[in-house]
Write a protein that holds these residues in place. Structure first.
Motif, short mmCIF file in Angstrom:
data_model
loop_
_atom_site.label_atom_id
_atom_site.label_comp_id
_atom_site.label_asym_id
_atom_site.label_seq_id
_atom_site.Cartn_x
_atom_site.Cartn_y
_atom_site.Cartn_z
N VAL A 21 6.88 0.66 -9.58
CA VAL A 21 6.35 1.15 -8.51
C VAL A 21 7.30 1.53 -7.53
CG1 VAL A 21 4.60 0.84 -6.56
CG2 VAL A 21 4.17 0.06 -8.98
N ALA A 22 8.22 0.83 -7.38
CA ALA A 22 9.35 0.99 -6.13
C ALA A 22 10.02 2.01 -6.60
CB ALA A 22 10.50 -0.15 -6.39
N ARG A 25 7.45 4.91 -5.20
CA ARG A 25 7.47 4.89 -3.75
C ARG A 25 8.57 5.67 -3.02
NH1 ARG A 25 6.30 -0.36 -2.69
NH2 ARG A 25 4.27 0.04 -2.75
N ALA A 26 9.76 5.26 -3.86
CA ALA A 26 10.95 5.83 -3.14
C ALA A 26 10.98 7.48 -3.26
CB ALA A 26 12.14 5.52 -4.18
N ASP A 27 10.27 8.04 -4.40
CA ASP A 27 10.10 9.45 -4.42
C ASP A 27 9.12 9.86 -3.37
OD1 ASP A 27 11.42 9.40 -6.79
OD2 ASP A 27 9.81 9.53 -8.08
N VAL A 28 8.13 9.18 -3.05
CA VAL A 28 7.38 9.78 -1.82
C VAL A 28 8.04 9.76 -0.44
CG1 VAL A 28 5.10 8.78 -0.60
CG2 VAL A 28 5.26 8.94 -2.90
N GLU A 29 8.75 8.29 -0.26
CA GLU A 29 9.48 8.40 0.94
C GLU A 29 10.57 9.72 1.06
OE1 GLU A 29 10.97 4.44 1.11
OE2 GLU A 29 8.95 3.59 1.46
N ALA A 60 5.23 13.23 -7.52
CA ALA A 60 5.22 11.76 -7.39
C ALA A 60 3.90 11.13 -7.71
CB ALA A 60 5.60 11.25 -5.97
N GLY A 64 2.77 8.79 -10.81
CA GLY A 64 1.88 7.77 -10.67
C GLY A 64 0.86 7.37 -11.34
#
Length: 68
Positions: A21-22, A25-29, A60, A64
């Motif tokens: 998940v991290a 999340r990094a892809d989204v950020e 992303a 997911g």
């Protein structure tokens, strides 16, 4: 005696994505960071920036959803 390696359960549409998940999340950020400084850029550049962010967020989201 050999123990079989478990595979996907019957009915699983696709193999699970092993990315944590991290990482997602990094892809989204990273995608959203494409909007940083947008207010300082000419308005004519805004649609292209939004399209890039939209595409990156779509990728992303797909990654997911594959996690199941």
């Amino acid at each position: 005696m050999t123990v079989p390696t478990p595979g996907p359960r019957p009915g699983d549409p696709r193999p699970p994505d092993e990315r944590p998940v991290a990482a997602l999340r990094a892809d989204v950020e990273e995608a959203v960071a494409g909007l940083d400084g947008l207010d300082a850029r000419p308005v004519a550049e805004h649609p292209a920036a939004f399209e890039r962010v939209h595409s990156a967020l779509g990728r992303a989201l797909s990654a997911g959803s594959e996690r199941g």
